[in-house]
Design a protein around this motif. Structure first.
Motif, PDB file in Angstrom:
ATOM      1  N   LEU A   1      -3.519  10.522   6.138  1.00 56.34           N
ATOM      2  CA  LEU A   1      -2.358  10.657   5.251  1.00 56.34           C
ATOM      3  C   LEU A   1      -1.358   9.522   5.487  1.00 56.34           C
ATOM      4  O   LEU A   1      -0.851   8.915   4.538  1.00 56.34           O
ATOM      5  CB  LEU A   1      -1.695  12.017   5.519  1.00 56.34           C
ATOM      6  CG  LEU A   1      -0.477  12.365   4.663  1.00 56.34           C
ATOM      7  CD1 LEU A   1      -0.890  12.526   3.219  1.00 56.34           C
ATOM      8  CD2 LEU A   1       0.175  13.636   5.165  1.00 56.34           C
TER       9      LEU A   1
ATOM     10  N   PHE B   1      -2.451   6.344   3.870  1.00 55.54           N
ATOM     11  CA  PHE B   1      -2.167   6.321   2.429  1.00 55.54           C
ATOM     12  C   PHE B   1      -0.680   6.090   2.168  1.00 55.54           C
ATOM     13  O   PHE B   1      -0.304   5.325   1.291  1.00 55.54           O
ATOM     14  CB  PHE B   1      -2.601   7.630   1.785  1.00 55.54           C
ATOM     15  CG  PHE B   1      -4.017   7.617   1.333  1.00 55.54           C
ATOM     16  CD1 PHE B   1      -4.404   6.839   0.239  1.00 55.54           C
ATOM     17  CD2 PHE B   1      -4.978   8.348   1.992  1.00 55.54           C
ATOM     18  CE1 PHE B   1      -5.712   6.818  -0.177  1.00 55.54           C
ATOM     19  CE2 PHE B   1      -6.301   8.326   1.582  1.00 55.54           C
ATOM     20  CZ  PHE B   1      -6.668   7.556   0.500  1.00 55.54           C
ATOM     21  N   LEU B   2       0.151   6.766   2.944  1.00 55.99           N
ATOM     22  CA  LEU B   2       1.591   6.607   2.733  1.00 55.99           C
ATOM     23  C   LEU B   2       2.013   5.174   3.008  1.00 55.99           C
ATOM     24  O   LEU B   2       2.874   4.619   2.334  1.00 55.99           O
ATOM     25  CB  LEU B   2       2.367   7.572   3.632  1.00 55.99           C
ATOM     26  CG  LEU B   2       2.195   9.059   3.306  1.00 55.99           C
ATOM     27  CD1 LEU B   2       2.927   9.918   4.313  1.00 55.99           C
ATOM     28  CD2 LEU B   2       2.688   9.369   1.901  1.00 55.99           C
ATOM     29  N   ALA B   3       1.367   4.559   4.020  1.00 59.62           N
ATOM     30  CA  ALA B   3       1.720   3.182   4.352  1.00 59.62           C
ATOM     31  C   ALA B   3       1.354   2.255   3.191  1.00 59.62           C
ATOM     32  O   ALA B   3       2.129   1.364   2.823  1.00 59.62           O
ATOM     33  CB  ALA B   3       0.991   2.754   5.620  1.00 59.62           C
ATOM     34  N   ILE B   4       0.163   2.488   2.613  1.00 59.83           N
ATOM     35  CA  ILE B   4      -0.201   1.665   1.455  1.00 59.83           C
ATOM     36  C   ILE B   4       0.772   1.948   0.313  1.00 59.83           C
ATOM     37  O   ILE B   4       1.226   1.042  -0.385  1.00 59.83           O
ATOM     38  CB  ILE B   4      -1.657   1.952   1.019  1.00 59.83           C
ATOM     39  CG1 ILE B   4      -2.619   1.647   2.155  1.00 59.83           C
ATOM     40  CG2 ILE B   4      -2.015   1.130  -0.216  1.00 59.83           C
ATOM     41  CD1 ILE B   4      -4.038   2.101   1.904  1.00 59.83           C
TER      42      ILE B   4
END
Lengths: 177, 665
Positions: free
Chosen positions: A14, A17-20
């Motif tokens: 998760l 994904f948040l970093a992207i």
């Protein structure tokens, strides 16, 4: 131990994904259409189906094209702003009413006010696909040569208009002189 | 000068937070009582300095100090005083300061109400909360300082976002934060228990009132947000499945699962590692919510100023706090032995199913909220997930949940018999079926299968909750008078009854207002009338109105029914001076059976307006239900058992400290 690691593993995925997600702007779509001529189309007008609204109608002036539909909540939110902008008469605003029903759309304009110089009626949404519309509302800025200069996704606000759209309009007007 | 004092207080608070976390943790590890004793005064000192910092910022707002950037951006000299105060938390920087203040407030509450807890454990709990506080204070000081000065000093401020100039919004954020941050106590209790390797029934008993208190605030906070949306957005809606709404709803779902799971852990010693995971998850989702709101990774109607640096910081903080906790969990949880075996037909099983349903509901919302982000990150395009998805996945999960809510309280711990349950509840079930079919027909002369199902389930909950309460009272009737029996039933039982009734009330409100609400959108000239649901709405015209910081067109709408006057509604269309935003104020006449709701659209020619007129039966029940739930929570959290336990354990804890048993660190 292994099954107790599952929550941590899911969490790591998760976070990735948040970093992207942080590197992306959800409102910004790099439209391949920017600085390209408007897609060719010819559609009946909303108010009078016997008349045609076509891509040639953009020529010779700087204008906005607003994509809207009566089923779209955010369109309702921005509608008042569009009405006010149309009263300032700085730019003509054209409408592209898509995937909608004509009586509903007409009632909408009657009740909420009609900011559009003309509205094209795109019943099956084909033209909107050519324009790369993925969700209403979207607003395009089109220059006097019929080139798309800017695209705003989401409801139009006075702030967006002042800070994003007007500067480009000024630039376009200067280059013409 | 005052803002600098605030800034300075903030830095001192950070220093105290460092002391509050590091010294007691080392002390607890090495068994040094003096070091552990630092936790309480440090936490209280931190709270004091955060109060000073918050007070300084509030002072800047009240006295219109526009040399402070944050004040200049979010206030205005024309803004009424109550909104100048609420503007302190009206945007990013101030709301974070409020976050930190509330966190520190909860920590201070822990320092006061933890005397019964062994010193080592209490020191760890306070230290963990200090660690969270460090993260937030650093965030404020380095990326979001509310005390930054502005030069040259502007003549006036840019005003508070007009959407936030509403009484509902004055208390909505503090309530919500009390809930979000309140879960940090259950989180810290869980982490400290994992650190100390003592996950037992006493841990669960200490956690329960804290988890319930946080849940109460979150319930009220969410309710206020929904109520505000209904009044202020002028669209008659009360829930939009917006990412920010979901961010508050997700911790609520896990918090609800947590307070049920804690019951099992406390009473039966089962589900320990699961309960710990829920405690970690509830607070993690609060942090995730903060990240989603502040980082701008998702499009939301809640416009917070977004800044990539802030997003990176919160994500890093999230990764450290949640990642660290989950790794600690993976390391320590396998050693936890759950006791209390139970049969497949037992209260434990029913509560497990409750937990599974709530967590699945959470996952569907989390996936729906983040799905656009996943697709975007994978380069698969941009989409938005709307209410149709949430409605279609959420409702089916609620049906079994509502049904089990009626049965659960009757099921015995450890082992129950289905035949006995069926025998006890058969008349309740029959009555619920009759209610489901009959009530909509009586009230609205119409019914559908879905309405009958929903109302039947609500009736099922109401009747079984009352029957359950009655059974508890009856059990005490043998030797006592009725009054004694009624007061003899524990507050926990009353709390559960109220909370479950609240859920049924919400369900009734949602079902009736959705199924039988009607609306009309039309052009109305002065003098024109429209009939809707038996009411006649007559538009008398509109008049200009001058507010303190806005000008407004106020419509006058007289509503009659059978020729008798029911209400005069005053919807408004406001333009706020500074930001020049149009705002809708709906005109609403509400009572428990129905709302009539009028909102003004756009001005048309000849004094006519675009008008939206609604009739919404039972919609107030949507906000009445949470009040019942919160009241139930208050009863449960104040159950005598916890107060007695505190006293008893206090004496035990003193004994334990006087005569330390081997292996206790």
């Amino acid at each position: 131990m292994s099954r107790f690691l599952i929550p941590a593993a899911i969490f790591i995925a998760l976070v990735a994904f948040l970093a992207i997600g942080l590197t992306l702007d959800p409102r910004k779509v790099d439209s391949p259409l920017i600085d390209k001529p408007v897609p060719q189309f010819s559609l009946p007008r909303l108010k009078d189906a016997s008349q045609v609204f076509s891509s040639d109608d953009f020529k010779g002036q700087i204008s906005l094209l607003n994509v809207w539909a009566t089923w779209c909540f955010a369109c309702r939110q921005e509608h008042g702003v569009l009405v006010e902008l149309s009263q300032q008469q700085q730019l003509p605003i054209y409408g592209l009413n898509y995937k909608d029903e004509r009586p509903l759309a007409l009632r909408w304009l009657r009740e909420l006010g009609d900011p559009y110089t003309a509205t094209a009626f795109d019943e099956d949404g084909r033209v909107a696909i050519d324009w790369g519309v993925y969700g209403a509302p979207e607003t395009f800025l089109i220059d006097q040569n019929g080139m798309i200069r800017y695209k705003h996704i989401g409801p139009m606000t006075h702030e967006i208009y002042q800070t994003k759209i007007l500067p480009i309009v000024k630039q376009l007007q200067e280059t013409r002189i | 000068m005052i803002p600098e004092i605030g800034q300075f207080a903030l830095i001192i608070a950070l220093g105290l937070a460092l002391i509050q976390s590091v010294v007691p943790l080392v002390g607890a590890h090495r068994g040094i009582p003096e070091w552990m004793a630092v936790a309480r005064p440090a936490a209280r000192g931190q709270f004091l300095f955060l109060v000073i910092a918050f007070g300084c910022l509030t002072y800047a707002f009240i006295y219109n100090d526009f040399s402070v950037r944050y004040t200049a951006e979010n206030s205005n000299s024309l803004l009424p005083l109550q909104y100048r105060i609420s503007a302190v938390w009206g945007a990013h920087e101030g709301s974070l300061l409020l976050w930190a203040l509330i966190l520190s407030g909860w920590t201070t509450a822990v320092t006061i109400f933890s005397r019964s807890i062994p010193q080592t454990y209490a020191a760890r709990v306070i230290a963990v909360m200090g660690l969270i506080s460090i993260g937030f204070l650093l965030f404020i000081l380095f990326t979001s300082n509310p005390f930054d000065r502005l030069f040259p000093i502007p003549a006036d401020g840019r005003d508070l976002n007009p959407l936030l100039q509403d009484p509902g919004l004055v208390i909505h954020p503090p309530m919500l934060y009390m809930g979000y941050v309140g879960f940090s106590v259950a989180f810290a209790l869980a982490i400290a228990a994992l650190l100390g390797g003592q996950l037992d029934a006493t841990w669960a008993r200490w956690s329960r009132p804290w988890a319930t208190s946080a849940w109460i605030f979150l319930t009220i906070g969410i309710m206020l947000g929904s109520w505000w949306a209904y009044h202020e957005l002028g669209w008659g809606g009360w829930w939009f499945w917006d990412p920010v709404e979901n961010a508050s709803f997700m911790p609520w779902l896990v918090g609800t699962a947590l307070i049920h799971s804690l019951a099992v852990t406390e009473k039966r010693g089962a589900f320990k590692s699961w309960t710990v995971l829920l405690a970690i998850l509830a607070f993690s989702l609060s942090l995730l919510g903060t990240f989603l709101v502040r980082s701008g990774v998702l499009v939301s109607v809640h416009a917070f100023a977004t800044d990539p640096a802030r997003g990176v910081y919160i994500l890093a903080f999230l990764a450290v706090v949640v990642g660290g906790s989950l790794l600690l969990y993976a390391w320590r949880a396998p050693k936890v032995r759950s006791s209390g075996s139970f049969q497949s037909m037992s209260r434990e099983t029913f509560l497990l199913i409750n937990n599974i349903l709530l967590v699945v509901a959470l996952v569907t919302i989390l996936v729906g909220t983040l799905y656009p982000l996943f697709l975007d990150a994978l380069g698969l395009g941009k989409i938005s997930v709307g209410p149709p998805y949430f409605d279609s996945v959420f409702a089916p999960l609620m049906i079994p949940l509502l049904f089990l809510m009626g049965v659960g309280p009757f099921v015995r711990w450890k082992q129950a018999r289905a035949s006995e349950l069926i025998h006890r509840l058969r008349w309740v079930f029959a009555a619920a079926v009759v209610l489901g079919i009959g009530v909509p027909l009586v009230l609205f002369a119409r019914n559908t299968i879905m309405v009958a199902l929903g109302i039947g389930l609500s009736g099922w909950i109401v009747l079984s909750a009352l029957y359950n309460l009655w059974s508890h009272i009856q059990r005490r009737r043998a030797h006592k008078s009725l009054a004694e029996a009624v007061t003899g039933v524990s507050r926990g039982i009353y709390g559960m009854t109220f909370a479950h009734l609240g859920m049924a009330i919400v369900a009734i409100g949602i079902i009736f207002s959705n199924a039988f609400g009607v609306e009309k959108e039309l052009r109305m000239a002065p003098g024109e009338s429209v009939a809707l649901a038996g009411y006649v709405f007559r538009f008398e015209g509109s008049r200009p109105l001058e507010g303190p910081n806005y000008r407004s067109d106020q419509g006058v709408m007289t509503v009659t029914r059978d020729g008798r006057k029911v209400a005069t509604l005053h919807p408004e269309k406001r333009i706020y001076h500074v930001q020049n935003n149009p705002m809708t104020e709906a005109g609403i006449d509400d009572n428990l059976l129905r709302d009539i709701y009028v909102a003004m659209g756009e001005p048309l020619t000849d004094g006519a307006w675009g008008m939206r007129v609604y009739y919404k039966p039972f919609i107030q029940w949507i906000w009445l239900g949470p009040l019942f739930m919160a009241f139930g929570g208050i009863l449960a959290a104040s159950d005598r058992r916890y107060r007695l336990a505190q006293r008893k354990e206090a004496s035990q804890a003193i004994d334990a400290e006087l005569n330390p048993s081997p292996g206790q660190t």
